[in-house]
Design an enzyme around this catalytic site. Sequence first.
Site, PDB file in Angstrom:
ATOM      1  N   ARG A 184      40.520  33.200  33.305  1.00 54.71           N
ATOM      2  CA  ARG A 184      41.915  33.243  33.754  1.00 54.71           C
ATOM      3  C   ARG A 184      42.232  32.139  34.759  1.00 54.71           C
ATOM      4  NH1 ARG A 184      41.018  38.891  32.665  1.00 54.71           N
ATOM      5  NH2 ARG A 184      39.861  39.055  34.606  1.00 54.71           N
ATOM      6  N   GLU A 193      29.672  44.752  40.788  1.00 55.45           N
ATOM      7  CA  GLU A 193      29.585  46.196  41.013  1.00 55.45           C
ATOM      8  C   GLU A 193      28.393  46.787  40.253  1.00 55.45           C
ATOM      9  OE1 GLU A 193      33.250  48.074  40.194  1.00 55.45           O
ATOM     10  OE2 GLU A 193      32.710  49.922  41.244  1.00 55.45           O
TER      11      GLU A 193
END
Length: 176
Positions: free
Chosen positions: A61, A98
């Site tokens: 992105r 994470e």
Amino acid sequence: MNNETLLKNLRNVPDFPIPGIQFKDVSTLYKDAECLQIMVDELYEKYKDKGITKVVGIESRGFVVGAALAIKLNAGFVMCRKPGKLPAETKKESYMKEYGEDTIEIHTDAISCDDTVLIHDDLLATGGSMKAAYNLVRQFNPKKVYIGFIIELRIEGLHGRDQFDDSVEIETLIRI
Ligand code: AMP
């Protein structure tokens, strides 16, 4: 101050990609001609006098506005990619996500010590991926490194900026 047109057009997708995440879907800004122009113009205004010679976009992105901005700044564009995507010799940097570890890469001939670099990504959350890109770019010993996002998330206890010391200039167009 937030750009209201960008804020109004940004889509929030609850529980994507996993329950509990409020996903800020920047594709709704990329597909809108006015928003695309605003993002490129506003970032250009922030960086036009900084002597930027390379814009580094983080996959994927960060490629969209990063490349458009590079053209406007009369700078080169460098892809910071996921492992195994770049064909020539690369430098790598790993970072903790994470769930487990991830790695990003840049071609070893992409940046020189004469460059002034702007690293761009769509969004700052924990700052983990930008910190890895920043560490990677610093390995090239460029004159200076700037960091610029479209969106900075400050909700849910996120303090991505804290990954960087005060000497690093970080710009964002929207803070949520
Ligand atoms: P981080 O490394 O935690 O700062 O995460 C930043 C990267 O993950 C960016 O490339 C974003 O595109 C993506 N990302 C993380 N959290 C979100 C979110 N809530 N909405 C949209 N993209 C996100």
